[in-house]
Design a protein around this motif. Structure first.
Motif, PDB file in Angstrom:
ATOM      1  N   MET A   1       0.840  -1.199   0.000  1.00  0.00           N
ATOM      2  CA  MET A   1       0.000   0.000   0.000  1.00  0.00           C
ATOM      3  C   MET A   1       0.874   1.247   0.000  1.00  0.00           C
ATOM      4  SD  MET A   1      -2.805   1.227   2.833  1.00  0.00           S
ATOM      5  CE  MET A   1      -3.447  -0.451   2.973  1.00  0.00           C
ATOM      6  N   LYS A   2       0.574   2.198  -0.875  1.00  0.00           N
ATOM      7  CA  LYS A   2       1.300   3.456  -0.953  1.00  0.00           C
ATOM      8  C   LYS A   2       0.603   4.511  -0.099  1.00  0.00           C
ATOM      9  CE  LYS A   2       2.980   2.604  -5.683  1.00  0.00           C
ATOM     10  NZ  LYS A   2       4.426   2.765  -5.489  1.00  0.00           N
ATOM     11  N   LEU A   3       1.379   5.514   0.339  1.00  0.00           N
ATOM     12  CA  LEU A   3       0.853   6.524   1.255  1.00  0.00           C
ATOM     13  C   LEU A   3       1.022   7.921   0.670  1.00  0.00           C
ATOM     14  CD1 LEU A   3      -0.162   7.507   4.071  1.00  0.00           C
ATOM     15  CD2 LEU A   3       2.239   7.476   4.802  1.00  0.00           C
ATOM     16  N   LEU A   4      -0.063   8.686   0.676  1.00  0.00           N
ATOM     17  CA  LEU A   4      -0.028  10.109   0.337  1.00  0.00           C
ATOM     18  C   LEU A   4      -0.590  10.880   1.519  1.00  0.00           C
ATOM     19  CD1 LEU A   4       0.148  12.676  -1.389  1.00  0.00           C
ATOM     20  CD2 LEU A   4      -2.061  12.047  -2.413  1.00  0.00           C
ATOM     21  N   TRP A 243      -3.726   2.779  -2.651  1.00  0.00           N
ATOM     22  CA  TRP A 243      -3.243   4.042  -2.081  1.00  0.00           C
ATOM     23  C   TRP A 243      -4.043   4.417  -0.839  1.00  0.00           C
ATOM     24  CZ3 TRP A 243       0.607   7.585  -3.488  1.00  0.00           C
ATOM     25  CH2 TRP A 243       1.339   7.269  -4.634  1.00  0.00           C
ATOM     26  N   LEU A 244      -3.316   4.830   0.187  1.00  0.00           N
ATOM     27  CA  LEU A 244      -3.921   5.391   1.384  1.00  0.00           C
ATOM     28  C   LEU A 244      -3.682   6.895   1.359  1.00  0.00           C
ATOM     29  CD1 LEU A 244      -5.364   4.217   3.949  1.00  0.00           C
ATOM     30  CD2 LEU A 244      -3.191   4.609   5.148  1.00  0.00           C
ATOM     31  N   VAL A 245      -4.764   7.661   1.282  1.00  0.00           N
ATOM     32  CA  VAL A 245      -4.685   9.115   1.249  1.00  0.00           C
ATOM     33  C   VAL A 245      -5.064   9.642   2.629  1.00  0.00           C
ATOM     34  CG1 VAL A 245      -5.587  11.233   0.215  1.00  0.00           C
ATOM     35  CG2 VAL A 245      -5.243   9.195  -1.205  1.00  0.00           C
ATOM     36  N   ALA A 246      -4.201  10.490   3.186  1.00  0.00           N
ATOM     37  CA  ALA A 246      -4.449  11.068   4.503  1.00  0.00           C
ATOM     38  C   ALA A 246      -4.318  12.587   4.406  1.00  0.00           C
ATOM     39  CB  ALA A 246      -3.471  10.519   5.537  1.00  0.00           C
ATOM     40  N   VAL A 247      -5.131  13.291   5.185  1.00  0.00           N
ATOM     41  CA  VAL A 247      -5.108  14.756   5.224  1.00  0.00           C
ATOM     42  C   VAL A 247      -5.134  15.191   6.683  1.00  0.00           C
ATOM     43  CG1 VAL A 247      -6.195  16.890   4.419  1.00  0.00           C
ATOM     44  CG2 VAL A 247      -6.457  14.785   3.081  1.00  0.00           C
ATOM     45  N   THR A 248      -4.302  16.187   7.011  1.00  0.00           N
ATOM     46  CA  THR A 248      -4.297  16.701   8.380  1.00  0.00           C
ATOM     47  C   THR A 248      -3.913  18.169   8.379  1.00  0.00           C
ATOM     48  OG1 THR A 248      -3.521  16.249  10.635  1.00  0.00           O
ATOM     49  CG2 THR A 248      -1.883  16.147   8.880  1.00  0.00           C
ATOM     50  N   THR A 249      -4.020  18.800   9.559  1.00  0.00           N
ATOM     51  CA  THR A 249      -3.613  20.191   9.717  1.00  0.00           C
ATOM     52  C   THR A 249      -2.868  20.351  11.024  1.00  0.00           C
ATOM     53  OG1 THR A 249      -4.362  22.497   9.604  1.00  0.00           O
ATOM     54  CG2 THR A 249      -5.684  20.994  10.922  1.00  0.00           C
TER      55      THR A 249
END
Length: 335
Positions: A1-4, A243-249
């Motif tokens: 699994m790839k990570l973005l 693909w694992l897409v993650a978003v944070t702040t």
């Protein structure tokens, strides 16, 4: 699994994903107290009114609807340097010794970022970091938080890109980062990537988070997120990749603008995880409220990266040094 992993600086999640925040009690109050040195002065800020009508961040809402949004609470000081150092390395302020954006006395060399952790787990891994803020990726800057790893950089195995086009402030710089990162993601498909945008933080400082300018900046960065997700979605579609897409702040913004203290509206963060090609990993689905230093370990566990370590009690790395207790806030020592 790839990570973005996509980093959006200065996002108020209660404005970007209001329904998610309202539905999860984990977003209501911080899960741990703030350091008294960084307490807010004055009364709590008034929250901005809701935003009826079209969603401000439709891409984030679509990712959230098909994924998982975990509440994250930042530990003051809620500035970008400490925030991203903690989020990307999985360490506390005391461990990485990043307390301000100047990075004075940092210990980042001892606190590898999550891209480096992927590489250390498998030296064949290819990584990308692209950022509007040079402090995260530029070896000539105050950090950087992301290790440069020059041997892999020379061979193209580890790509670093810092924005150069600030003709229209962070707006043009974000566009430059989005274009460069999307090309690499789409055509080369690195195993792990981190892409950072600063436009919302710029708008928050200039106009505050209660007005139309801040919402417009949210819409703009949401489009950058869509552009990146589209780039990897094509690889899922045509090559069958996972693909694992993650978003944070790293923090929110007060209605009048600014951050750095312990107000709920600036300490509130989030981790949005969406898997293209399957369900989110169980370690993410089962996660509850996180501290900022728990984000990187969770993402690494989700993609199967297991940290190496010396046997218990091994004296490696021991050093007599200045304690990482942070600033006293005594103005005699502020320069």
């Amino acid at each position: 699994m790839k990570l973005l992993l996509i980093g959006l600086d200065g996002i108020r999640v209660d404005l970007a994903l209001p329904d998610v925040v309202a539905a999860d009690p984990g977003f209501a109050e911080p899960d741990h107290p703030g350091d008294p040195r960084f307490a807010a002065s004055g009364p709590p800020p008034e929250l901005a009114p809701g935003n009826p009508g079209a969603p401000v961040a439709p891409t984030l809402e679509r990712l959230a609807a098909g994924g998982r949004v975990v509440p994250v609470w930042m530990t003051p000081p809620t500035d970008s340097g400490p925030g991203w150092a903690s989020l990307l390395t999985g360490t506390t302020h005391e461990e990485n010794n990043v307390w301000w954006n100047e990075f004075v006395g940092h210990r980042l060399a001892r606190c590898p970022d999550l891209l480096s952790r992927v590489f250390f787990a498998d030296p064949r891994a290819r990584t990308l970091a692209a950022s509007t803020w040079a402090g995260l990726v530029d070896p000539s800057g105050p950090g950087p938080v992301v290790h440069t790893r020059p041997d892999q950089h020379v061979g193209g195995q580890h790509q670093l890109f810092a924005a150069t086009d600030f003709g229209d402030g962070c707006r043009s710089a974000d566009r430059q980062v989005s274009s460069r990162a999307a090309w690499v993601l789409n055509h080369e498909g690195p195993d792990a990537a981190f892409v950072y945008f600063e436009g919302v933080d710029e708008a928050g400082h200039r106009y505050g988070s209660a007005g139309a300018e801040y919402l417009e900046a949210l819409r703009a960065v949401d489009e950058h997120v869509r552009f990146l997700v589209k780039a990897v979605a094509e690889r899922v579609e045509q090559l069958g990749e996972d693909w694992l897409v993650a978003v944070t702040t790293d923090h929110g913004h007060k209605p009048e603008g600014g951050h750095g203290e312990d107000e709920t509206v600036v300490r509130r963060s989030f981790l949005l995880v969406h898997r293209l090609g399957g369900a989110v990993p169980a370690v993410v689905a089962d996660a509850t409220t996180l501290g900022s230093h728990e984000v990187a370990p969770l993402l690494l566990a989700a993609v199967g990266v297991v940290p190496g370590e010396f046997r218990a009690g091994h004296p490696v790395g021991q050093v007599r040094d200045v304690a990482s207790t942070g600033p006293t806030r005594d103005l005699r020592y502020e320069w």
